[in-house]
Design a protein around this motif. Structure first.
Motif, PDB file in Angstrom:
ATOM      1  N   ALA A  57       0.831  -1.213   0.000  1.00  0.00           N
ATOM      2  CA  ALA A  57       0.000   0.000   0.000  1.00  0.00           C
ATOM      3  C   ALA A  57       0.862   1.259   0.000  1.00  0.00           C
ATOM      4  N   LYS A  58       1.982   1.221   0.714  1.00  0.00           N
ATOM      5  CA  LYS A  58       2.858   2.381   0.790  1.00  0.00           C
ATOM      6  C   LYS A  58       3.785   2.503  -0.410  1.00  0.00           C
ATOM      7  N   GLY A  59       3.962   1.398  -1.139  1.00  0.00           N
ATOM      8  CA  GLY A  59       4.977   1.380  -2.178  1.00  0.00           C
ATOM      9  C   GLY A  59       6.358   1.466  -1.552  1.00  0.00           C
ATOM     10  N   PRO A 144       3.587   1.974   9.953  1.00  0.00           N
ATOM     11  CA  PRO A 144       4.463   3.044   9.483  1.00  0.00           C
ATOM     12  C   PRO A 144       3.619   4.306   9.323  1.00  0.00           C
ATOM     13  N   SER A 145       4.248   5.425   9.037  1.00  0.00           N
ATOM     14  CA  SER A 145       3.483   6.629   8.733  1.00  0.00           C
ATOM     15  C   SER A 145       2.632   6.350   7.488  1.00  0.00           C
ATOM     16  N   ALA A 146       1.426   6.947   7.434  1.00  0.00           N
ATOM     17  CA  ALA A 146       0.429   6.552   6.433  1.00  0.00           C
ATOM     18  C   ALA A 146       0.565   7.329   5.119  1.00  0.00           C
ATOM     19  N   ASN A 147       1.794   7.582   4.705  1.00  0.00           N
ATOM     20  CA  ASN A 147       2.063   8.259   3.429  1.00  0.00           C
ATOM     21  C   ASN A 147       2.576   7.253   2.411  1.00  0.00           C
ATOM     22  N   LEU A 148       2.475   7.614   1.147  1.00  0.00           N
ATOM     23  CA  LEU A 148       3.191   6.839   0.136  1.00  0.00           C
ATOM     24  C   LEU A 148       4.684   7.005   0.413  1.00  0.00           C
ATOM     25  N   PRO A 152       6.024  13.327   2.425  1.00  0.00           N
ATOM     26  CA  PRO A 152       5.987  13.739   3.838  1.00  0.00           C
ATOM     27  C   PRO A 152       4.927  12.953   4.604  1.00  0.00           C
ATOM     28  N   SER A 153       5.205  12.641   5.867  1.00  0.00           N
ATOM     29  CA  SER A 153       4.225  11.928   6.697  1.00  0.00           C
ATOM     30  C   SER A 153       2.955  12.766   6.833  1.00  0.00           C
ATOM     31  N   PRO A 154       1.787  12.110   6.845  1.00  0.00           N
ATOM     32  CA  PRO A 154       0.534  12.857   6.922  1.00  0.00           C
ATOM     33  C   PRO A 154       0.228  13.342   8.337  1.00  0.00           C
TER      34      PRO A 154
HETATM   35 MG    MG Z   1       7.579   7.172   7.561  1.00  0.00          MG
END
Ligand code: MG
Ligand code: TXA
Length: 350
Positions: A57-59, A144-148, A152-154
């Motif tokens: 999902a994050k790539g 993990p942080s929910a960004n691609l 930048p982290s959301p």
């Molecule tokens: Mg992160």
């Protein structure tokens, strides 16, 4: 995939939504949720298949390990081994909160979750929704942080939606993140614990309990960390789409240097942006000027940084300049992220 977006507002409807979110994670699905640092992308930490889905999902490269989020102190011993006494002292002081600690992993933690390492990163977040979700999901949520990967982290649900809509099962919208930068990561497997990523829990706060910590000046260039201690540090991170340059030096000099650069970039037809402060924002001639807050209020700057980087993307800004910030206390975390976002491009004016 259809992503359900649900607002959690601290009211009676939350219980049902969080139970459903917990069931999704238990069944192998993914739910993004708010924490006090940034939004996390949660899956079952004890399932190899869930870890694989998170990476997809994050790539994100699957050798970049995930942090396991817990909601009860006694759960630490179920996933970690050889926990030093000082870790319990730190946990009593800083959990729930924005400290992540690394230990030897227990056998129940799949290698997929730890990116092939025999260590595991653990954090108990302070956000009420996060804690309730972890409990509803069975106690162990890899997030993990929910960004691609690379973005930048959301720090708000709208950014999670931007990156993850259609890629995950559910997004819990709990408003803006209180801190806006990711947790402090501390490696507890070394005799003198090592800071791998600076955050809100600062080196001096840790030293009050530990006496000594290593890795305090964790600002080094990527090529200097061979091999990188936190595998995530290897990748270009937190980056806006435009090119970012940090300029440090006396305030007056910085302002005039940045304005000169902006004129040149504008002449080349580029859209320009600046990250300034209350003290300087009015002095710039860029197309887009972002005021990160007062220079003396690091917490405000930390909370705004990722939003500002994403806004430059939304506005199509291609040449970005930022002032440098004091690299002490929380400022160390700010400069650490800013340097990464800039690919370590920093100009020092004499
Ligand atoms: Mg992160
Ligand atoms: O505040 C936070 O920590 C947020 C929220 C969602 O909790 N999470 C977060 O996760 O920032 P992530 O995956 O974006 O960053 C985790 C970092 C990565 O750089 C990873 O390499 C490092 O932690 N890490 C995780 N497990 C590790 C381990 N066993 N050894 C070394 N580094 C590890």
């Amino acid at each position: 995939m259809n992503t359900r977006i649900v607002t959690v507002a601290g009211g009676p409807a939350d219980g049902k939504n969080i139970r459903e979110a917990g069931d999704i994670i238990k069944a192998g699905g993914l739910v993004a949720f708010p924490t006090e640092t940034v939004y996390g992308l949660g899956g079952d930490a004890l399932s190899a298949a869930s870890a694989a889905r998170i990476y997809e999902a994050k790539g994100r490269p699957s050798d970049n390990p995930l942090i396991i989020h817990i909601c009860r102190m006694e759960d630490l011993q179920k996933i970690a081994e050889t926990i030093p006494q000082t870790a319990y002292t730190l946990a009593r002081e800083f959990w729930p909160g924005s400290l992540t600690m690394i230990f030897r992993k227990a056998d129940c933690v799949p290698m997929e979750t730890t990116g092939g390492l025999d260590t595991v990163a653990v954090r108990m977040p302070a956000h009420e929704t996060a804690l309730a979700l972890i409990e509803a999901a069975g106690g162990f949520v890899a997030a993990p942080s929910a960004n691609l990967s690379g973005r930048p982290s959301p720090t708000a649900a709208r950014y999670v939606i931007e990156d993850m809509n259609g890629r995950i099962d559910m997004i819990l919208d709990g408003g803006e993140s209180e801190f806006g930068l990711e947790s402090t990561i501390l490696d507890m497997t070394e005799k003198i614990p090592v800071i791998l990523r600076p955050g809100y829990i600062t080196a001096s706060m840790l030293k009050e309990i530990l006496g000594e910590v290593a890795g305090e000046g964790a600002m080094s260039l990527p090529e200097e960390q061979e091999p990188p201690r936190a595998p995530g540090m290897r990748y270009r991170h937190y980056a806006p789409k435009g090119s970012l340059t940090i300029v440090e030096g006396k305030e007056e000099r910085v302002v005039s240097y940045i304005n000169e650069q902006i004129e040149q970039e504008k002449a080349k037809g580029r859209k320009t942006g600046v990250i300034g402060t209350d003290q300087t924002a009015g002095l710039y001639h860029a197309d887009s000027i972002k005021n990160a807050g007062s220079r003396n209020e690091e917490r405000t700057i930390a909370r705004q940084l990722y939003r500002i980087l994403r806004e430059f993307d939304e506005e199509g800004v291609s040449s970005i300049y930022s002032e440098a910030f004091d690299a002490t206390g929380v400022g160390q975390a700010i400069m650490n992220r800013l340097l990464k976002a800039a690919g370590y491009r920093i100009i020092t004016l004499k």
